[in-house]
Motif scaffolding. Structure first.
Motif, PDB file in Angstrom:
ATOM      1  N   HIS A 358       0.812  -1.221   0.000  1.00 12.24           N
ATOM      2  CA  HIS A 358       0.000   0.000   0.000  1.00 12.24           C
ATOM      3  C   HIS A 358       0.847   1.274   0.000  1.00 12.24           C
ATOM      4  CE1 HIS A 358      -4.134  -1.847   1.251  1.00 12.24           C
ATOM      5  NE2 HIS A 358      -3.376  -2.749   0.636  1.00 12.24           N
ATOM      6  N   HIS A 359       2.127   1.153  -0.283  1.00 10.04           N
ATOM      7  CA  HIS A 359       2.977   2.335  -0.418  1.00 10.04           C
ATOM      8  C   HIS A 359       2.891   2.824  -1.863  1.00 10.04           C
ATOM      9  CE1 HIS A 359       6.564   4.881  -0.619  1.00 10.04           C
ATOM     10  NE2 HIS A 359       6.535   4.927   0.705  1.00 10.04           N
ATOM     11  N   PRO A 360       2.886   4.147  -2.093  1.00  8.37           N
ATOM     12  CA  PRO A 360       2.757   4.652  -3.465  1.00  8.37           C
ATOM     13  C   PRO A 360       3.947   4.348  -4.381  1.00  8.37           C
ATOM     14  CG  PRO A 360       3.097   6.458  -1.921  1.00  8.37           C
ATOM     15  CD  PRO A 360       2.828   5.243  -1.095  1.00  8.37           C
ATOM     16  N   ALA A 361       5.033   3.802  -3.821  1.00 10.83           N
ATOM     17  CA  ALA A 361       6.172   3.411  -4.664  1.00 10.83           C
ATOM     18  C   ALA A 361       6.318   1.896  -4.770  1.00 10.83           C
ATOM     19  CB  ALA A 361       7.465   4.008  -4.120  1.00 10.83           C
ATOM     20  N   TYR A 362       5.344   1.153  -4.249  1.00 11.10           N
ATOM     21  CA  TYR A 362       5.423  -0.314  -4.275  1.00 11.10           C
ATOM     22  C   TYR A 362       5.360  -0.847  -5.707  1.00 11.10           C
ATOM     23  CZ  TYR A 362       3.919  -5.161  -3.954  1.00 11.10           C
ATOM     24  OH  TYR A 362       3.809  -6.518  -4.129  1.00 11.10           O
ATOM     25  N   ASP A 363       6.109  -1.926  -5.959  1.00  9.45           N
ATOM     26  CA  ASP A 363       6.005  -2.648  -7.228  1.00  9.45           C
ATOM     27  C   ASP A 363       6.264  -4.119  -6.938  1.00  9.45           C
ATOM     28  OD1 ASP A 363       5.677  -3.088  -9.953  1.00  9.45           O
ATOM     29  OD2 ASP A 363       7.789  -2.730 -10.414  1.00  9.45           O
ATOM     30  N   PHE A 364       5.419  -4.981  -7.474  1.00  6.59           N
ATOM     31  CA  PHE A 364       5.580  -6.422  -7.279  1.00  6.59           C
ATOM     32  C   PHE A 364       6.914  -6.880  -7.853  1.00  6.59           C
ATOM     33  CE2 PHE A 364       5.099 -10.820  -8.631  1.00  6.59           C
ATOM     34  CZ  PHE A 364       4.533 -11.424  -7.519  1.00  6.59           C
ATOM     35  N   ASN A 365       7.541  -7.828  -7.169  1.00  8.19           N
ATOM     36  CA  ASN A 365       8.841  -8.364  -7.577  1.00  8.19           C
ATOM     37  C   ASN A 365       8.616  -9.488  -8.599  1.00  8.19           C
ATOM     38  OD1 ASN A 365      11.363  -9.501  -7.839  1.00  8.19           O
ATOM     39  ND2 ASN A 365      11.736  -9.718  -5.648  1.00  8.19           N
ATOM     40  N   ASP A 366       8.931  -9.220  -9.871  1.00  3.16           N
ATOM     41  CA  ASP A 366       8.684 -10.206 -10.930  1.00  3.16           C
ATOM     42  C   ASP A 366       9.492 -11.484 -10.763  1.00  3.16           C
ATOM     43  OD1 ASP A 366       6.764  -8.759 -12.458  1.00  3.16           O
ATOM     44  OD2 ASP A 366       8.374  -7.464 -13.179  1.00  3.16           O
ATOM     45  N   ASP A 367      10.596 -11.442 -10.026  1.00  3.44           N
ATOM     46  CA  ASP A 367      11.387 -12.648  -9.801  1.00  3.44           C
ATOM     47  C   ASP A 367      10.628 -13.690  -8.990  1.00  3.44           C
ATOM     48  OD1 ASP A 367      13.489 -11.564 -11.204  1.00  3.44           O
ATOM     49  OD2 ASP A 367      14.538 -10.834  -9.415  1.00  3.44           O
ATOM     50  N   VAL A 368       9.554 -13.271  -8.330  1.00  2.40           N
ATOM     51  CA  VAL A 368       8.758 -14.181  -7.497  1.00  2.40           C
ATOM     52  C   VAL A 368       7.780 -15.000  -8.341  1.00  2.40           C
ATOM     53  CG1 VAL A 368       7.028 -14.220  -5.633  1.00  2.40           C
ATOM     54  CG2 VAL A 368       9.006 -12.704  -5.478  1.00  2.40           C
ATOM     55  N   LEU A 369       7.483 -14.565  -9.559  1.00  4.16           N
ATOM     56  CA  LEU A 369       6.454 -15.219 -10.373  1.00  4.16           C
ATOM     57  C   LEU A 369       6.700 -16.712 -10.591  1.00  4.16           C
ATOM     58  CD1 LEU A 369       5.787 -12.407 -13.015  1.00  4.16           C
ATOM     59  CD2 LEU A 369       4.178 -13.236 -11.269  1.00  4.16           C
ATOM     60  N   PRO A 370       7.920 -17.147 -10.928  1.00  2.51           N
ATOM     61  CA  PRO A 370       8.112 -18.595 -11.115  1.00  2.51           C
ATOM     62  C   PRO A 370       7.805 -19.406  -9.859  1.00  2.51           C
ATOM     63  CG  PRO A 370       9.933 -17.365 -12.075  1.00  2.51           C
ATOM     64  CD  PRO A 370       9.127 -16.383 -11.278  1.00  2.51           C
ATOM     65  N   VAL A 371       8.199 -18.892  -8.696  1.00  3.75           N
ATOM     66  CA  VAL A 371       7.924 -19.601  -7.449  1.00  3.75           C
ATOM     67  C   VAL A 371       6.425 -19.638  -7.172  1.00  3.75           C
ATOM     68  CG1 VAL A 371       8.234 -19.567  -4.942  1.00  3.75           C
ATOM     69  CG2 VAL A 371      10.162 -19.065  -6.437  1.00  3.75           C
ATOM     70  N   ALA A 372       5.756 -18.498  -7.324  1.00  6.25           N
ATOM     71  CA  ALA A 372       4.330 -18.435  -7.024  1.00  6.25           C
ATOM     72  C   ALA A 372       3.525 -19.345  -7.947  1.00  6.25           C
ATOM     73  CB  ALA A 372       3.841 -16.992  -7.138  1.00  6.25           C
ATOM     74  N   SER A 373       3.811 -19.307  -9.240  1.00  2.58           N
ATOM     75  CA  SER A 373       3.103 -20.170 -10.186  1.00  2.58           C
ATOM     76  C   SER A 373       3.392 -21.642  -9.895  1.00  2.58           C
ATOM     77  CB  SER A 373       3.504 -19.837 -11.619  1.00  2.58           C
ATOM     78  OG  SER A 373       3.075 -18.543 -11.982  1.00  2.58           O
ATOM     79  N   SER A 374       4.643 -21.948  -9.621  1.00  6.06           N
ATOM     80  CA  SER A 374       5.016 -23.343  -9.336  1.00  6.06           C
ATOM     81  C   SER A 374       4.357 -23.833  -8.047  1.00  6.06           C
ATOM     82  CB  SER A 374       6.536 -23.466  -9.237  1.00  6.06           C
ATOM     83  OG  SER A 374       7.142 -23.139 -10.466  1.00  6.06           O
ATOM     84  N   TYR A 375       4.300 -22.964  -7.038  1.00  3.98           N
ATOM     85  CA  TYR A 375       3.629 -23.359  -5.796  1.00  3.98           C
ATOM     86  C   TYR A 375       2.157 -23.661  -6.042  1.00  3.98           C
ATOM     87  CZ  TYR A 375       0.852 -22.921  -1.637  1.00  3.98           C
ATOM     88  OH  TYR A 375      -0.099 -23.160  -0.663  1.00  3.98           O
ATOM     89  N   LEU A 376       1.459 -22.779  -6.762  1.00  4.48           N
ATOM     90  CA  LEU A 376       0.033 -22.984  -7.006  1.00  4.48           C
ATOM     91  C   LEU A 376      -0.207 -24.287  -7.769  1.00  4.48           C
ATOM     92  CD1 LEU A 376      -0.978 -19.333  -7.939  1.00  4.48           C
ATOM     93  CD2 LEU A 376      -1.667 -20.575  -5.877  1.00  4.48           C
TER      94      LEU A 376
END
Length: 387
Positions: A358-376
């Motif tokens: 919720h910070h106005p400079a926040y950005d999701f870390n794209d390096d996490v995508l492989p882990v998140a998709s693989s976990y799901l």
């Protein structure tokens, strides 16, 4: 995950970040989700579930443990009414006053990635429901989907979800034994008195006096009413009264939030709040009204599904079992009240320099995508295959 898929997911995530959909206005995001699902080869897609919700179904019939089972995987899609701070970000929001400051763009993309992995993987059978939920940020999206027949129209034996978590090492997964995130309520206390000249206070009944005492007394609920081994928060965030500097107003309003990790504690907070408000009003010749609007319930993992999630996490990355719950709320809790499931955190990396939720400079870390998709994908396969 192969590099081509990872690159594709990064592009999709950044597209969603640049084109956010505010709570209850996620139509463009939902259309993008449907487009990408079809691109991946998903054919069974239903839209308009509880608003802009999308449910896609993957089926694979086969003999074996999971053949007749179904599992749900959920991602939230909505953005926040926050103006993005970083004007140099190449994929910054193109919509003034709206941005993905909580990482739902990453959540949505990771679920699309899980769909891609499951479609490629022949080592599972059963039914996987991909639930793309609107209106998580206070818009009641989970309840809207439930009321629209989510679990009747798309049966699921179990459901799993996640949230990115700044401050946890990127790609690490945290699993909680029970409570993950808190229940909450918004409260409003109004004191009514008798207005008059500020120089003649004896001819008035001052609601500000009652409100001031209440601000202090409300802190006693947690400090002296809640077991020290429990967790609870009561915060007065708005105080309003009067419009003239030489008048004692007839009305004072307090507004705030309460959070708890055990529903019995929530009941205690509400009871004590009403007792304090009415007691103070009686002491100062005022009247008081209390509105206690409960929001999401406690997000609490079910025991069997917690262990399923932990095993799936450990098969993909470093699994953590030592993090305390957070006092933030999450409306995935409504799904967990309907069917068994579990909710985990996946680390987004450091939480400093504007990388907080919720910070106005926040950005999701794209390096996490492989882990998140693989976990799901892993948790779906494990849930379908368990005896």
């Amino acid at each position: 995950m192969n590099p081509d898929l990872q690159s594709k997911l990064t592009l999709w995530r950044r597209h969603l970040h640049a084109n956010p959909g505010l709570t209850l206005d996620e139509g463009e995001t939902a259309a993008f989700v449907v487009e990408k699902l079809r691109e991946l080869g998903v054919t069974e897609i239903e839209t308009g579930i509880g608003g802009h919700g999308v449910v896609a179904t993957l089926r694979r019939a086969a003999s074996g443990a999971g053949g007749n089972r179904s599992v749900g995987l959920r991602a939230d899609m909505d953005a926040l009414p926050i103006q993005e701070l970083d004007e140099t970000l190449p994929h910054r929001s193109r919509k003034p006053g709206v941005m993905h400051a909580c990482g739902h763009d990453g959540h949505t993309t990771a679920l699309l990635g899980a769909a891609a992995l499951l479609l490629e993987d022949q080592a599972w059978s059963g039914t996987v429901r991909l639930v793309f939920q609107p209106a998580e940020e206070g818009g009641g999206g989970a309840r809207h989907m439930i009321r629209d027949g989510l679990f009747q129209r798309f049966p699921m034996d179990r459901i799993f979800g996640w949230h990115n978590w700044p401050g946890l090492a990127a790609g690490h997964i945290a699993i909680h034994d029970k409570a993950v995130m808190a229940a909450g309520a918004r409260f409003e206390i109004i004191f009514e008195g008798h207005a008059g000249h500020a120089a003649l206070p004896h001819m008035t009944r001052d609601p500000m006096l009652g409100a001031g005492h209440a601000i202090v007394a409300l802190q006693s609920i947690v400090a002296r009413g809640v077991d020290p081994l429990e967790s609870a928060v009561v915060s007065v965030t708005i105080a309003e009264a009067g419009s003239a500097g030489n008048q004692i107003s007839s009305r004072a309003r307090l507004h705030g939030t309460a959070r708890w990790l055990d529903e019995a504690v929530g009941d205690l907070i509400e009871t004590r709040m009403r007792e304090i408000a009415h007691g103070i009003a009686a002491a100062f010749g005022l009247t008081a009204s209390v509105e206690f609007r409960r929001g999401v319930p406690v997000t609490a993992n079910h025991p069997a599904e917690r262990e399923t999630a932990a095993a799936a996490a450990a098969s993909v990355t470093t699994a953590r079992r030592d993090l305390p719950p957070a006092m933030t709320g999450e409306d995935f809790s409504w799904f967990l009240n309907e069917v068994p499931g579990a909710f985990v955190w996946i680390g987004n990396g450091p939480a400093d320099g504007g990388r907080e939720l919720h910070h106005p400079a926040y950005d999701f870390n794209d390096d996490v995508l492989p882990v998140a998709s693989s976990y799901l994908a892993a948790v779906a396969k494990r849930a379908l295959g368990e005896d």
